[in-house]
Design a protein around this motif. Structure first.
Motif, mmCIF file in Angstrom:
data_model
loop_
_atom_site.group_PDB
_atom_site.id
_atom_site.type_symbol
_atom_site.label_atom_id
_atom_site.label_comp_id
_atom_site.label_asym_id
_atom_site.label_seq_id
_atom_site.Cartn_x
_atom_site.Cartn_y
_atom_site.Cartn_z
ATOM 1 N N ARG A 218 0.997 -1.051 -0.045
ATOM 2 C CA ARG A 218 -0.067 0.106 -0.050
ATOM 3 C C ARG A 218 0.945 1.223 0.017
ATOM 4 N NH1 ARG A 218 -2.771 -3.119 4.548
ATOM 5 N NH2 ARG A 218 -4.386 -4.084 3.722
ATOM 6 N N LYS A 219 2.016 1.135 0.489
ATOM 7 C CA LYS A 219 2.799 2.378 0.435
ATOM 8 C C LYS A 219 3.035 3.279 -0.961
ATOM 9 C CE LYS A 219 5.672 0.653 4.123
ATOM 10 N NZ LYS A 219 7.088 0.500 4.787
ATOM 11 N N GLY A 220 2.831 4.257 -0.907
ATOM 12 C CA GLY A 220 2.755 5.075 -2.189
ATOM 13 C C GLY A 220 1.591 5.284 -2.966
ATOM 14 N N HIS A 221 0.586 4.347 -2.524
ATOM 15 C CA HIS A 221 -0.853 4.346 -2.897
ATOM 16 C C HIS A 221 -1.846 5.025 -2.261
ATOM 17 C CE1 HIS A 221 0.489 1.484 -6.149
ATOM 18 N NE2 HIS A 221 1.319 1.122 -5.330
ATOM 19 N N ALA A 222 -2.045 6.384 -2.620
ATOM 20 C CA ALA A 222 -2.923 6.932 -1.920
ATOM 21 C C ALA A 222 -4.374 6.290 -1.787
ATOM 22 C CB ALA A 222 -3.078 8.440 -2.438
#
Length: 610
Positions: free
Chosen positions: A98-102
Motif C-alpha cells: 500500500r505504500k505510495g498508493h493514496a
C-alpha cells in the motif's frame, strides 16, 4: 465470561428490499486529492480462500511452484517451490504494497473462514475475523464455507456477539479471549436470499469512496453452494444465478451515481499443466504450473471452467472480476459481452498469494479506464518481518487452544497420506472410513452400519509421523493434527440404502456433475469393488466377500454433508431412517486412541481405473 446474544443487524440491512440488501457507502480517508476531470491511480489488493490460516501453513499447503529443473537422479522434471503464507506475513506484505498508493482498497472473494485449522476453528473462526480486521480488509464476498455452521452463524460472524456454547463443549469456545465484536469489513451475499423474507441474508453490494473515487462492489457465492455444503447449513435459503444477480444490480448502482463496478465472486477456474521446455535438451514436458503461469506466463484457463461463462456474460459495465473457490492462481483476460478486455483474478489459497491490480479512474466520468487495468499475483514470502499485531493475536489464541490441541490421541507407525491409487483409494481415506464405521454413536434400534463412505474433499491434509507441533514423540498424533485432517465438524449419519442405491452412488463418482472431475469415495474395511470409467463393474461390489444384492437393504454411515446430497451424490438422499450421531472428528480421534500404534493396510478395497 458472560454470553450475549447476537447484536441487532444494521438498520440498512434490516430494511433492505427483497432483491438485495445494501451496505452504506464507506468513505476512506487519506491525504491525497485530485483535480476534477483528471485521471487518478487506484490500487486494489485482493485474495481468496484464506480458510482461517493464521499460522503459516505447512507441507504442500504452504508452498507454491516457482519453476522447474531436471532431477539428475531420475532425468525427469521436478518442481521448484517456495514456502509462502501465514497471516503475519500476509499483513506485512499488504502494508508494504500500500505504500505510495493514496487510493487503495483490499478485497476478498470468500471462504475466508470454514475448513480452518484448529487455532481458528476452536473459537468459531472469531480469531480469523479479528486478524482480517487488523490487516485492513475492506470488503469480501461470502463463499460456500461461510455456511458451514449455518447462515445465522454467518450473520453473527458479520455483526458480533457470543455463542453460549458451554465454554469449550465439542472443543469450541466462543468469546474465549473477549467479547467478539464482529467484522470491520463488509461481507456481501447478493445471490443468497432467505425464503421466508425474500431478502438477502447480508448486503448485496457496498459502495466504497476513497478521495474522490467511488467504486461499487457486488459480492456473491457460487449458485451451486447447496450442493457442496451441509443441507442444514443452507436450509431456508435460495442461491440465485450469479450473472442474473449481478446484472440486475448494475442499474441500481448506476442510479446511485456509481459507474465503476467490481464483482467479487466465489467461483473459479481450473488450470492446465504447464508446457515446460528443458533448456539443455529442448524436450517439452507437462509439469505443474508455476504460480504466475496463467495467464501471465502463457497458460490459459481450462475450457469449461465454471467461472468462464459467468465472466463472459456479466454486464459490460462491470470492470473487473475477483474470484476464488478453486484455490488456483490466475490473472487473465476474459472479454465481456461486448468483446472488451476484462480482468479476472484469483490468488490461490491460504494467504499464499495476493493480487495487486493497478488502474486509472476518471474523476470526471466517475469510471474505471478499462484499458488501464493491470494485475499480477505476488508471493506472500516469509522473508519479511511478521506483523506484530498478528503475532500477538496468534499467541493469545495459541495459549487458549493448547489444552485441546496438544492432547495425544495415539501414534502412527508411518505417514498416512491422501495420495490415491489409480483406482482412487488412499491410506488416510481407509483410516477415516474405518473410524466412522467403528463409531457407535450412529447405532440405533440395534441397526449397526456395515459400510462407511467418506468424501475425498473432506480429507484436508496428511498425517505425518515426524510432525510434532507440541514437542510430542515422533509418530504421536495430537488432537490438533487429527482436526487438521477433518476440520469441518460434520456429524455422522447412519441411514438405510438398497444395493441398487449403492451401485448408483458408486456410479455418481464418475458421471453427471463428477464426470469431468471424478470424486472417488473412501470406503471401510470389508467393502470392495472394481471401478471403471463408467462406474462400478457389475457384480464386483462386495461386502465381506459376498456380492451386494441390489434388492437388499444395507445400513451405511457417512457424514451429514454427503447424506444431504453433497458433491452431487444424490443417491444418499434416497436413504431412509437417517439417524444423527456424533462429530466425525470425535470418531476419528476415538479410533486413533483405540488402535494405536496404527499401521495402514494394503490398498485393495477399490481396484480398476476410472
Amino acid at each position: 465470561m458472560p454470553r450475549n446474544t447476537r447484536r441487532l443487524r444494521p438498520a440498512v440491512a434490516v430494511a433492505a428490499v427483497a432483491l438485495a440488501a445494501v451496505a452504506v457507502a464507506t468513505p476512506i480517508a487519506n491525504s491525497a486529492s485530485a483535480k476534477p476531470g483528471s485521471l487518478v491511480d487506484v490500487q486494489l489488493l485482493s485474495f481468496n480462500d484464506f480458510h482461517g490460516n493464521l499460522e503459516a501453513p505447512s507441507g504442500s499447503s504452504g508452498r507454491l511452484v516457482t519453476g522447474h529443473h531436471i532431477d539428475p537422479a531420475t532425468g525427469k522434471p521436478v518442481d521448484e517451490t517456495v514456502n509462502v503464507g501465514g497471516v503475519e506475513y500476509l499483513a506485512s506484505h499488504l502494508e508494504e504494497a500500500r505504500k505510495g498508493h493514496a487510493r487503495s482498497l483490499t478485497v476478498a472473494a470468500g471462504d475466508l473462514i470454514g475448513a480452518s485449522p484448529l487455532l481458528s476453528a476452536a473459537f468459531h473462526d472469531e480469531p480469523s475475523i479479528e486478524a482480517l480486521n487488523k490487516l485492513g480488509l475492506d470488503v469480501t464476498a461470502v463463499g460456500n464455507h461461510e455456511f458451514d455452521e449455518g447462515y445465522q452463524e454467518l450473520q453473527r460472524i458479520a455483526d458480533g456477539g457470543c455463542i453460549d456454547d458451554g465454554d469449550g463443549q465439542d472443543n469450541q469456545n466462543s468469546c474465549a479471549a473477549h467479547e467478539y465484536a464482529g467484522a470491520d469489513f463488509d461481507i456481501l451475499a447478493a445471490n443468497v436470499t432467505e425464503d421466508a423474507s425474500g431478502k438477502t441474508i447480508l448486503p448485496a453490494y457496498v459502495i466504497k469512496e476513497v478521495d474522490g473515487v467511488k467504486i461499487g462492489f457486488i459480492g456473491m457465492t457460487l449458485e451451486g453452494t447447496p450442493d457442496i455444503v451441509t443441507a442444514e447449513g443452507v436450509k431456508g435459503l435460495t442461491f440465485k444465478d450469479e450473472v442474473e444477480t449481478a446484472n440486475a444490480l448494475v442499474p441500481k448502482l448506476k442510479k446511485k451515481g456509481v459507474r465503476a463496478i467490481v464483482t467479487l465472486i466465489h467461483e473459479g477456474a481450473n488450470l492446465p499443466k504447464e508446457k515446460w521446455t528443458d533448456p539443455a535438451t529442448g524436450t517439452v514436458y507437462d509439469v505443474n504450473a508455476r504460480y504466475d503461469y496463467t495467464c501471465e506466463g502463457g497458460g490459459e484457463l481450462v475450457a469449461g471452467s465454471p467461472i468462464v461463462p459467468i465472466a463472459q456474460n456479466l454486464d459490460p459495465e462491470i470492470d473487473m472480476v475477483v474470484t476464488g473457490h478453486t484455490h488456483q492462481p490466475y490473472v487473465c483476460d476474459v472479454p465481456d459481452p461486448d468483446g472488451k478486455s476484462r480482468l479476472v483474478t484469483s490468488a490461490s489459497s491460504f494467504g499464499r498469494l495476493y493480487t495487486e491490480t493497478n488502474l486509472k479512474y476518471d474523476l470526471k466520468k466517475g469510471d474505471i479506464v478499462r484499458s488501464s487495468v493491470k494485475g499480477s499475483n505476488l508471493l506472500v514470502t516469509r522473508d519479511v518481518a511478521k506483523a506484530p499485531d498478528q503475532t500477538a493475536l496468534i499467541n493469545t489464541y495459541k495459549e487458549l487452544v493448547t489444552p485441546i490441541a496438544s492432547r495425544v490421541l495415539g501414534s502412527i507407525s508411518t505417514d498416512i497420506k491422501r495420495d490415491q491409487t489409480a483406482a482412487g483409494e488412499s491410506a488416510l481415506g481407509d483410516l477415516i472410513a474405518d473410524a466412522q464405521l467403528a463409531d457407535q454413536s450412529t447405532i440405533v434400534n440395534g441397526q449397526t452400519p456395515v459400510i462407511a463412505f467418506m468424501n475425498p474433499g473432506g480429507i484436508r491434509t496428511d498425517l505425518t509421523a515426524a510432525n510434532s507441533p507440541y514437542g510430542e514423540a515422533v509418530g504421536d498424533v495430537t488432537y490438533d493434527e487429527a482436526f487438521n485432517v477433518q476440520p469441518f465438524n460434520n456429524y455422522l449419519v447412519s441411514l438405510t440404502m438398497t444395493g441398487q442405491d449403492i451401485y448408483d452412488l458408486l456410479t455418481q463418482q464418475v458421471t453427471g456433475a463428477n464426470a469431468t472431475s471424478h470424486k472417488i469415495l473412501q470406503v471401510s474395511k470389508g467393502f470392495s469393488y472394481q471401478i471403471s470409467p463408467s462406474g462400478p463393474v457389475d457384480g464386483s461390489v462386495m461386502l465381506n466377500g459376498q456380492p451386494i444384492d441390489k434388492a437388499a437393504s444395507y445400513r451405511v454411515v457417512t457424514n451429514n454433508f454427503l447424506q444431504g446430497g453433497g458433491d452431487a451424490f444424490a443417491a444418499f438422499t434416497k436413504g431412509t431412517d437417517p439417524y444423527y450421531g456424533g462429530l466425525d472428528i470425535d470418531a476419528f480421534a476415538a479410533y486413533l486412541e483405540a488402535n494405536s500404534p496404527y499401521t495402514p493396510g494394503p490398498l485393495d478395497r477399490i481396484t480398476g481405473t476410472h
